[in-house]
Design a protein around this motif. Structure first.
Motif, PDB file in Angstrom:
ATOM      1  N   ALA A  92      21.414  29.320  23.486  1.00  0.00           N
ATOM      2  CA  ALA A  92      20.578  30.173  24.572  1.00  0.00           C
ATOM      3  C   ALA A  92      19.670  29.317  25.470  1.00  0.00           C
ATOM      4  O   ALA A  92      19.537  29.775  26.641  1.00  0.00           O
ATOM      5  N   LEU A  93      19.523  28.189  24.934  1.00  0.00           N
ATOM      6  CA  LEU A  93      18.483  27.145  25.391  1.00  0.00           C
ATOM      7  C   LEU A  93      19.256  26.110  26.162  1.00  0.00           C
ATOM      8  O   LEU A  93      20.215  25.555  25.576  1.00  0.00           O
ATOM      9  N   GLU A  94      18.767  25.590  27.121  1.00  0.00           N
ATOM     10  CA  GLU A  94      19.268  24.280  27.804  1.00  0.00           C
ATOM     11  C   GLU A  94      18.997  22.892  26.944  1.00  0.00           C
ATOM     12  O   GLU A  94      17.656  23.070  26.746  1.00  0.00           O
ATOM     13  N   GLY A  95      19.952  22.257  26.541  1.00  0.00           N
ATOM     14  CA  GLY A  95      19.692  21.097  26.099  1.00  0.00           C
ATOM     15  C   GLY A  95      20.597  20.058  26.444  1.00  0.00           C
ATOM     16  O   GLY A  95      21.786  20.229  26.755  1.00  0.00           O
ATOM     17  N   ASP A  96      20.248  18.812  25.947  1.00  0.00           N
ATOM     18  CA  ASP A  96      21.183  17.725  26.642  1.00  0.00           C
ATOM     19  C   ASP A  96      22.160  17.335  25.480  1.00  0.00           C
ATOM     20  O   ASP A  96      23.171  16.461  25.710  1.00  0.00           O
ATOM     21  N   THR A  97      21.559  17.618  23.958  1.00  0.00           N
ATOM     22  CA  THR A  97      22.473  17.236  22.841  1.00  0.00           C
ATOM     23  C   THR A  97      23.978  17.950  22.913  1.00  0.00           C
ATOM     24  O   THR A  97      23.773  19.227  23.025  1.00  0.00           O
ATOM     25  N   GLU A  98      24.874  17.333  22.724  1.00  0.00           N
ATOM     26  CA  GLU A  98      26.180  18.156  22.964  1.00  0.00           C
ATOM     27  C   GLU A  98      26.242  18.677  21.464  1.00  0.00           C
ATOM     28  O   GLU A  98      26.104  18.207  20.330  1.00  0.00           O
ATOM     29  N   MET A  99      26.528  19.965  21.400  1.00  0.00           N
ATOM     30  CA  MET A  99      26.575  20.831  20.015  1.00  0.00           C
ATOM     31  C   MET A  99      27.870  21.153  19.824  1.00  0.00           C
ATOM     32  O   MET A  99      28.711  21.779  20.351  1.00  0.00           O
ATOM     33  N   VAL A 100      28.436  20.808  18.363  1.00  0.00           N
ATOM     34  CA  VAL A 100      29.702  21.256  17.946  1.00  0.00           C
ATOM     35  C   VAL A 100      29.227  22.081  16.686  1.00  0.00           C
ATOM     36  O   VAL A 100      28.456  21.567  15.863  1.00  0.00           O
ATOM     37  N   PHE A 101      29.921  23.107  16.314  1.00  0.00           N
ATOM     38  CA  PHE A 101      29.450  24.070  15.297  1.00  0.00           C
ATOM     39  C   PHE A 101      31.055  23.924  14.477  1.00  0.00           C
ATOM     40  O   PHE A 101      32.186  24.624  15.058  1.00  0.00           O
ATOM     41  N   LEU A 102      31.198  23.610  13.212  1.00  0.00           N
ATOM     42  CA  LEU A 102      32.364  23.608  12.517  1.00  0.00           C
ATOM     43  C   LEU A 102      32.157  24.811  11.596  1.00  0.00           C
ATOM     44  O   LEU A 102      31.617  24.491  10.624  1.00  0.00           O
ATOM     45  N   ASP A 103      32.566  26.121  11.949  1.00  0.00           N
ATOM     46  CA  ASP A 103      32.643  27.199  11.238  1.00  0.00           C
ATOM     47  C   ASP A 103      33.919  27.652  11.039  1.00  0.00           C
ATOM     48  O   ASP A 103      33.979  29.200  10.686  1.00  0.00           O
ATOM     49  N   ASP A 367      13.757  32.242  26.652  1.00  0.00           N
ATOM     50  CA  ASP A 367      13.324  30.912  26.430  1.00  0.00           C
ATOM     51  C   ASP A 367      13.154  30.981  24.774  1.00  0.00           C
ATOM     52  O   ASP A 367      13.346  32.005  24.201  1.00  0.00           O
ATOM     53  N   GLU A 368      12.437  29.898  24.368  1.00  0.00           N
ATOM     54  CA  GLU A 368      12.135  29.786  23.028  1.00  0.00           C
ATOM     55  C   GLU A 368      11.290  31.180  22.282  1.00  0.00           C
ATOM     56  O   GLU A 368      11.480  31.814  21.607  1.00  0.00           O
ATOM     57  N   TYR A 369      10.286  31.422  23.290  1.00  0.00           N
ATOM     58  CA  TYR A 369       9.415  32.452  22.573  1.00  0.00           C
ATOM     59  C   TYR A 369       9.973  33.705  22.450  1.00  0.00           C
ATOM     60  O   TYR A 369       9.905  34.534  21.422  1.00  0.00           O
ATOM     61  N   GLU A 370      10.715  34.098  23.579  1.00  0.00           N
ATOM     62  CA  GLU A 370      11.478  35.467  23.729  1.00  0.00           C
ATOM     63  C   GLU A 370      12.511  35.228  22.753  1.00  0.00           C
ATOM     64  O   GLU A 370      12.976  36.459  22.041  1.00  0.00           O
ATOM     65  N   LEU A 371      13.407  34.475  22.495  1.00  0.00           N
ATOM     66  CA  LEU A 371      14.283  34.349  21.681  1.00  0.00           C
ATOM     67  C   LEU A 371      13.889  34.582  20.217  1.00  0.00           C
ATOM     68  O   LEU A 371      14.350  35.075  19.474  1.00  0.00           O
ATOM     69  N   GLY A 372      12.871  33.874  19.798  1.00  0.00           N
ATOM     70  CA  GLY A 372      12.168  34.101  18.445  1.00  0.00           C
ATOM     71  C   GLY A 372      11.863  35.442  18.101  1.00  0.00           C
ATOM     72  O   GLY A 372      12.102  35.903  17.065  1.00  0.00           O
ATOM     73  N   GLY A 373      11.400  36.163  19.173  1.00  0.00           N
ATOM     74  CA  GLY A 373      10.895  37.581  19.214  1.00  0.00           C
ATOM     75  C   GLY A 373      12.327  38.643  19.150  1.00  0.00           C
ATOM     76  O   GLY A 373      12.248  39.388  18.112  1.00  0.00           O
ATOM     77  N   LEU A 374      13.179  37.975  19.760  1.00  0.00           N
ATOM     78  CA  LEU A 374      14.796  38.883  19.863  1.00  0.00           C
ATOM     79  C   LEU A 374      15.344  38.815  18.251  1.00  0.00           C
ATOM     80  O   LEU A 374      15.781  39.693  17.645  1.00  0.00           O
ATOM     81  N   LEU A 375      15.120  37.511  17.695  1.00  0.00           N
ATOM     82  CA  LEU A 375      15.833  37.400  16.485  1.00  0.00           C
ATOM     83  C   LEU A 375      15.172  38.024  15.372  1.00  0.00           C
ATOM     84  O   LEU A 375      15.507  38.792  14.610  1.00  0.00           O
ATOM     85  N   TYR A 376      13.881  37.653  15.248  1.00  0.00           N
ATOM     86  CA  TYR A 376      12.985  38.485  14.289  1.00  0.00           C
ATOM     87  C   TYR A 376      13.032  40.092  14.595  1.00  0.00           C
ATOM     88  O   TYR A 376      13.231  40.718  13.587  1.00  0.00           O
ATOM     89  N   GLY A 377      13.021  40.327  15.744  1.00  0.00           N
ATOM     90  CA  GLY A 377      12.994  41.780  15.951  1.00  0.00           C
ATOM     91  C   GLY A 377      14.326  42.613  15.408  1.00  0.00           C
ATOM     92  O   GLY A 377      14.347  43.475  14.884  1.00  0.00           O
TER      93      GLY A 377
END
Ligand SMILES: O=P(O)(O)OC[C@H]1O[C@](O)(CO)[C@@H](O)[C@@H]1O
Length: 431
Positions: A92-103, A367-377
């Motif tokens: 959801a958020l912009e970041g420079d680190t490349e993210m790989v999820f092995l699921d 953004d972080e704040y809204e995302l935290g609210g969405l996940l918790y909500g």
């Protein structure tokens, strides 16, 4: 998050809930809220997840990731609740680190993902509450081996998040790896706002305090009435609509960055509420893309669906250039954001006009704040729905059954569930 349930009212939609029925349901919401608050106060299993905004320590997480803070890429190895929260946040958020999820353990895919990152500049994040999940442990062994084959010391680059005891915890101690705890009483799918979901966010440099602050604001809005609490309004409405025939909940974020959030929601809803022959089936979709693949069904198919829209009010925008093509001139006066917004409003209205129930969940922005609210909500919505259905939202016995069968098949112990595999009924049709 704000929630608008107007289009789920019986005056608009069928199935729908009348205002009178909503008022009656509100009394049950008040009782459920008291039960939830008691569970939170006593840190009971599951309810304790709603205390995470107060319990999670961002400094502890940052200290653990410090040795790999400048990694170019992060491979997170986990599955279900041990992967989807982290993936939701970093996608959801912009970041420079490349993210790989092995699921997943699809071998071709695992190999291609491993080949996609520079191992010498890559960190490993292994997450398993139980420390025994076959997929996660198998992938970890494969990743470790790939690092060794490339001459990279994986022990210098690995962070472990796990329960207090178990094979993964032992391994972390044996190799002196930074170790974070999955907090007690928090099932995986409710753990996004703990180290389980936040290690990847910390490596990407996201604002952990803002994530927790957004969740805290949402927590403060929990109250004894659905009319005063967006999370409970959502949980109660979905429960009521399910009982009136909308057994499917199509989650449609109108932001590409929230596509993974719909996956996270699907696990939360399915694994928590799918019990005792009850529960609403979550479906994942994406606006505007899936307007052109699924909307026909949602507007004109069986009346067994509730559509949930999640939309940010603000987003960065991009103008649509002017064109010499006369028929397209109207686009040149707009932006992509305005087009997306118009499509969202039009889709919502089209469902309402066809009497199809839908709910709008609004964020200020992504953004972080809204995302935290969405996940918790959404977690609080789910806990409330669990109370209303009278199911235990915090276990997953049906998933454990297949886990045992798999272990039995691989020679990982005596599990009666494995016998069912050999007893399969066949009716083969061959070419
Ligand atoms: O964190 P663990 O123990 O590896 O479990 C991973 C996932 O497996 C499940 O237990 C069942 O799929 C989920 O609830 C959980 O999120």
């Amino acid at each position: 998050m704000d929630v608008d349930i107007g289009n789920a009212l019986a005056s608009v939609a069928s199935p729908g809930i009348s205002r009178e029925a909503l008022d009656r349901l509100d009394e049950r919401v008040g009782q459920a809220h008291e039960r939830i608050e008691t569970g939170r106060e006593n840190h009971e299993h599951g309810y304790a997840a709603l205390n995470l905004p107060e319990r999670t320590d961002p400094d502890e997480i940052r200290r653990a990731v410090d040795p790999v803070a400048d990694a170019e890429a992060l491979i997170t190895i986990g599955i279900g609740g041990s992967a989807l929260g982290a993936a939701t946040i970093v996608d959801a958020l912009e970041g420079d680190t490349e993210m790989v999820f092995l699921d997943n353990v699809d071998p071709e895919w695992v190999t291609s993902r491993l080949e996609s990152v520079p191992l010498a500049e890559t960190a490993i994040n292994v997450v398993s509450k139980s420390g025994t999940t076959a997929e996660t442990l198998a992938n970890f062994l494969v990743v470790r081996d790939a690092f060794e084959a490339a001459g990279v010391d994986w022990t210098e680059r690995t962070i472990v998040t796990t329960g207090e005891a178990g094979p993964l915890s032992d391994l972390a101690e044996r190799h002196d790896l930074p170790k974070l705890r999955v907090p007690d009483g928090v099932p995986g799918r409710f753990s996004a706002l703990s180290p389980v979901g936040m290690v990847a966010a910390a490596v990407a440099g996201h604002d952990l305090e803002a994530l927790l602050e957004g969740a805290r604001t949402e927590a403060e809005s929990l109250s004894g009435s659905l009319f005063e609490c967006p999370a409970y309004a959502y949980g109660a409405t979905t429960y009521a609509l399910d009982g009136r025939g909308a057994g499917i909940n199509a989650m449609i974020p109108y932001a590409e960055s929230l596509e993974t959030y719909a996956e996270w929601f699907a696990q939360l809803w399915a694994e928590s509420l799918g019990k005792d022959d009850l529960g609403q089936t979550p479906v994942r979709a994406l606006g505007v893309t899936d307007q052109h693949s699924q909307l026909q069904l949602y507007r004109a198919g069986p009346r067994d669906k509730l559509v949930t829209f999640v939309a940010p009010r603000e987003r960065s925008d991009r103008a649509i250039p002017d064109t010499e093509v006369e028929e397209l001139a109207y686009l040149g006066d707009s932006t992509l954001g305005e087009l997306l917004e118009a499509e969202f409003e039009a889709t919502e209205a089209s469902l309402a006009a066809a009497g199809r129930p839908n709910v709008r969940v609004e964020l200020e922005t992504v953004d972080e704040y809204e995302l935290g609210g969405l996940l918790y909500g959404m977690e609080a919505s789910c806990v409330l729905a669990g109370e209303l259905y009278s199911v235990n939202a915090f276990n997953q016995p049906a998933v454990e059954w297949a886990k045992n069968a798999t272990r039995g098949l691989l020679g990982g112990g005596e599990f009666a569930e494995a016998d069912a595999v050999a007893e399969k009924t066949t009716l083969r049709v061959e070419r």
